[in-house]
Scaffold this active site. Structure first.
Site, PDB file in Angstrom:
ATOM      1  N   LYS A 104     -10.130  15.411  15.993  1.00  0.00           N
ATOM      2  CA  LYS A 104      -9.422  15.068  17.248  1.00  0.00           C
ATOM      3  C   LYS A 104      -8.284  16.381  18.033  1.00  0.00           C
ATOM      4  CE  LYS A 104     -13.492  13.892  19.939  1.00  0.00           C
ATOM      5  NZ  LYS A 104     -14.574  14.777  20.232  1.00  0.00           N
ATOM      6  N   GLU A 126     -11.703  12.872  28.876  1.00  0.00           N
ATOM      7  CA  GLU A 126     -12.131  11.270  29.180  1.00  0.00           C
ATOM      8  C   GLU A 126     -12.208  11.187  27.584  1.00  0.00           C
ATOM      9  OE1 GLU A 126     -13.381  14.703  28.782  1.00  0.00           O
ATOM     10  OE2 GLU A 126     -14.103  14.327  26.636  1.00  0.00           O
ATOM     11  N   SER A 394     -14.692  12.872  10.017  1.00  0.00           N
ATOM     12  CA  SER A 394     -13.912  13.567  10.829  1.00  0.00           C
ATOM     13  C   SER A 394     -13.271  12.603  11.009  1.00  0.00           C
ATOM     14  CB  SER A 394     -15.081  13.361  11.706  1.00  0.00           C
ATOM     15  OG  SER A 394     -15.948  12.444  12.028  1.00  0.00           O
TER      16      SER A 394
END
Lengths: 412, 283
Positions: A104, A126, A394
């Site tokens: 991210k 969000e 990830s």
């Protein structure tokens, strides 16, 4: 940049569409902002100083490049299942080693630089599981901007450690009680905030979805995953991998890995959705492409989980990060075109892969990439020993240990 | 110049009120809130209470442009089993007894997309719908629904907002018909009260670009506000205040004997407000 006529990497078109999918389905109040954002992003892309600043932060702040790791023991495990006859090499792109523990940060660094460039003074985001919320709070702290994170009230309850991390980083976390109080409701509330605070606020969307230019922009910021993977694999093996694979919620780590490989026909590409309790269970999974159909939500047309009346369903997954009823529009297009194969993995399969990876590799993966690993464990034993699969790992699994313990019936 | 040739009950109603010298009261309620029968009773009572145009919300699971009041109304309707076919059925039943009051369906694109655009347009006309407002379809997406709706004679009412500047207004108005809905604030439905002076300036600005009537909504809840905004606007839209009145009348989520009167009483007050608008403006 040269454009290859029949490349799969030219999308979206000037209106933000990948074939039928994508677009800009937003209220008029937001339309001028979306157009301003698109212009600002185009300008930033053409500015070498923007790329240089992002590259510097990626190295010194986020810890890039992330390693490409040969998972020898998982490979041996799969080979043993075939009596040693078959079994592709399993490689992992270690995005979980990035600062904040997931991919991210790649997107958040790119977008916070853009927000600053646009003169915005307030960040909203969000989050579902909290990974994007933490990454947004992190870059906001780094650049001294106030950050408001919208998070479904249900998710606030089940992801308490990440809520506290965001608060430590100086962000304000607003629990969203509308709807079922999960990721899609958090996104609705962030859009409501944006439409109310248009002058100073930058909406830092966490996945490769939403109105154009978000899907393309987030993909571009995440494509560092695939670009590095390609270079690292070539350096290690002198060729390209036979398959690359990633999990899909909104699909940002996946599109980041896939995009640089789209025009390499020798590389099979696999996306793994959250199969939850099973695709046949009504509202029991979050596999929008395997178990949904095209519709319009959150500014784009894409595959959605929905009922016969076009009302959006909540979906279910053991992983809060995959628990989203939609998917990035470029994935919908890649699905229909057949270039990428999308399959589901169930909660159970992901949990088993999570355990196996922890025990055999000494890596506790997040539940999200555990779905992709579950598919790797099915595929690798059917492939030749000379072949290789690269999995995007990830995120790290620290955030998941409590919910995994609960599923295993362990008390902590 | 904006095409105003799609003649519907909406255009006829605005023309008649312009001749009368007063703005229209446009009332919004959500179809199926709190249940289908009560909702039909409310809609049937609106014209006699003073509503000139009826906006009927098509409930959607993810109402991104709406504030808490209309979000809650949509949820009540969906929980009671409301669907797009039932909303069309509600219009059909209303229309059987009222041939003149304009009905505008307002909502989000996905339920229409799933119903099927061409089928929806045909069924809406057959049911007696006059116009559509679809929040998440900007002019860039006109080929999705706006143009098919025009082709069958439905007005496609466009939203203009404070962020819609003079450079963008022509695009917003290009395929608009019926009226223009000016969103008086940057925000969601039922937010802070708009500043009447700023709204008047914005209405004048829009009127320099179009001959269509301009109605103003978002944040209007009292007769005083309706009177002030109706000074130069051709219509005043009230929604959140009406659905909040419905909510306040319920007992454990169910309709009571107070539900329909709660709406009609507020509509009557607002109707008095719009009727006083020009009288006051002329003072």
């Amino acid at each position: 940049m040269t454009t290859i006529a029949n490349s799969l990497r030219n999308g979206p078109d000037e209106r933000g569409f990948f074939g039928l999918y994508g677009g800009r389905f937003v209220a008029e109040t937001l339309m001028p902002l979306i157009l301003e954002l698109e212009q600002a992003y185009e300008d930033a892309k053409a500015d070498p100083a923007f790329a240089a600043e992002l590259a510097d932060l990626s190295v010194h702040y986020a810890g890039r490049p992330s390693p490409l790791y040969y998972a020898e023991r998982l490979t041996e495990h799969c080979r043993a299942l075939t009596g040693g006859k078959f079994g592709a090499e399993i490689w992992m792109k270690r995005e979980e080693l990035n600062h904040t523990g997931s991919h991210k940060i790649n997107n958040c660094l790119g977008q916070i630089l853009l927000a600053r460039r646009m003169g915005k003074t307030r960040i909203i985001a969000e989050t579902g599981a909290g990974q994007h919320g933490v990454a947004s709070a992190t870059v906001s702290a780094r650049f001294g901007l106030p950050c408001m994170v919208y998070m479904g009230a249900t998710d606030v309850e089940r992801q308490k450690p990440n809520v506290f991390r965001m608060k430590l980083l100086g962000a304000e976390v607003t629990p969203v009680t509308s709807g079922a109080g999960t990721l899609k409701d958090a996104m609705n509330e962030a859009l409501r905030d944006w439409v109310t605070n248009i002058d100073n606020t930058y909406y830092l969307i966490g996945t490769a979805a939403g109105p154009h230019p978000y899907p393309a922009m987030v993909r571009d910021f995440q494509s560092v995953i695939g670009t590095e993977t390609k270079e690292q694999f070539l350096a290690a093996k002198g060729k390209l991998p036979d398959a690359v694979i990633a999990c899909i919620g909104g699909g940002s780590n996946a599109i980041g890995l896939f995009h640089p490989f789209l025009d390499d026909p020798g590389v099979a590409i696999w996306g793994v959705e959250a199969g939850g309790h099973g695709i046949d269970v009504e509202n029991g999974h979050a596999a929008s492409m395997t178990g949904g159909r095209p519709g319009v939500l959150h500014g784009n047309r894409t595959y959605l989980l929905q009922d016969a009346d076009g009302q959006i369903l909540e979906g279910h997954s053991i992983s809060a990060g995959l628990d989203y009823p939609g998917v990035g529009p470029e994935h919908s297009w890649l699905r229909d075109s057949g270039r990428v194969t999308y399959v589901p993995a169930t909660d159970r399969e992901a949990l088993d892969a999570f355990m196996l990876c922890s025990k055999l590799e000494g890596i506790i993966p997040a539940l999200e990439p555990s779905h992709a690993l579950a598919q790797v464990l099915k595929m690798a034993p059917t492939m030749d020993k000379s072949q290789s699969i690269v999995l995007c790992l990830s995120g790290r699994g620290d955030k998941d240990v409590f919910s995994v313990a609960e599923h295993l019936g362990e008390r902590m | 110049m904006t095409d105003t040739t799609i003649d519907t009950r909406i255009t006829r109603r605005f023309a008649a009120l312009a001749a009368e010298g007063r703005p229209a009261l446009v009332t919004f309620v959500t179809a199926g809130d709190p249940d289908l029968d009560t909702s039909l009773a409310i809609v049937r009572a609106l014209p006699a209470a003073g509503a000139d145009v009826i906006e009927l919300g098509m409930p959607f699971s993810d109402p991104m442009a709406d504030g808490p009041a209309i979000q809650a109304a949509g949820k009540r309707a969906l929980d009671a089993g409301q669907t797009l076919p039932k909303t069309l059925e509600l219009v059909r039943r209303f229309r059987a007894a009222d041939a003149v009051t304009p009905i505008v369906l307002m909502g989000y694109y996905n339920p229409i997309y799933i119903y099927g655009v061409d089928r929806f347009c045909a069924d809406a006309v057959a049911a007696g719908v006059d116009g559509l407002i679809v929040v998440d379809l900007p002019p860039e997406a006109d080929d999705e629904l706006c143009l098919p709706a025009r082709a069958v004679g439905l007005n496609f009412v466009r939203l203009a907002t404070p962020t819609t500047d003079d450079a963008r207004l022509p695009a917003v108005l290009a395929n608009a018909s019926g009226f223009v809905y000016y969103v008086s604030i940057n925000g969601i439905t039922g937010s802070a009260a708009p500043d009447a002076g700023a709204v008047a300036g914005a209405v004048d600005r829009i009127k320099r670009h179009t001959g269509l009537p301009v109605a103003v909504g978002f944040g209007v809840r009292t007769a005083d506000q309706a009177r002030a905004i109706g000074g130069n606007a051709d219509g005043v839209v009230v929604g959140s205040a009406l659905v909040a009145a419905i909510a306040a009348s319920l007992d454990a989520g169910r309709a009571t004997a107070r539900t329909v009167p709660a709406v009609t009483a507020l509509v009557a007050e607002l109707a008095a407000g719009v009727r006083a608008a020009r009288a006051r403006a002329a003072e």
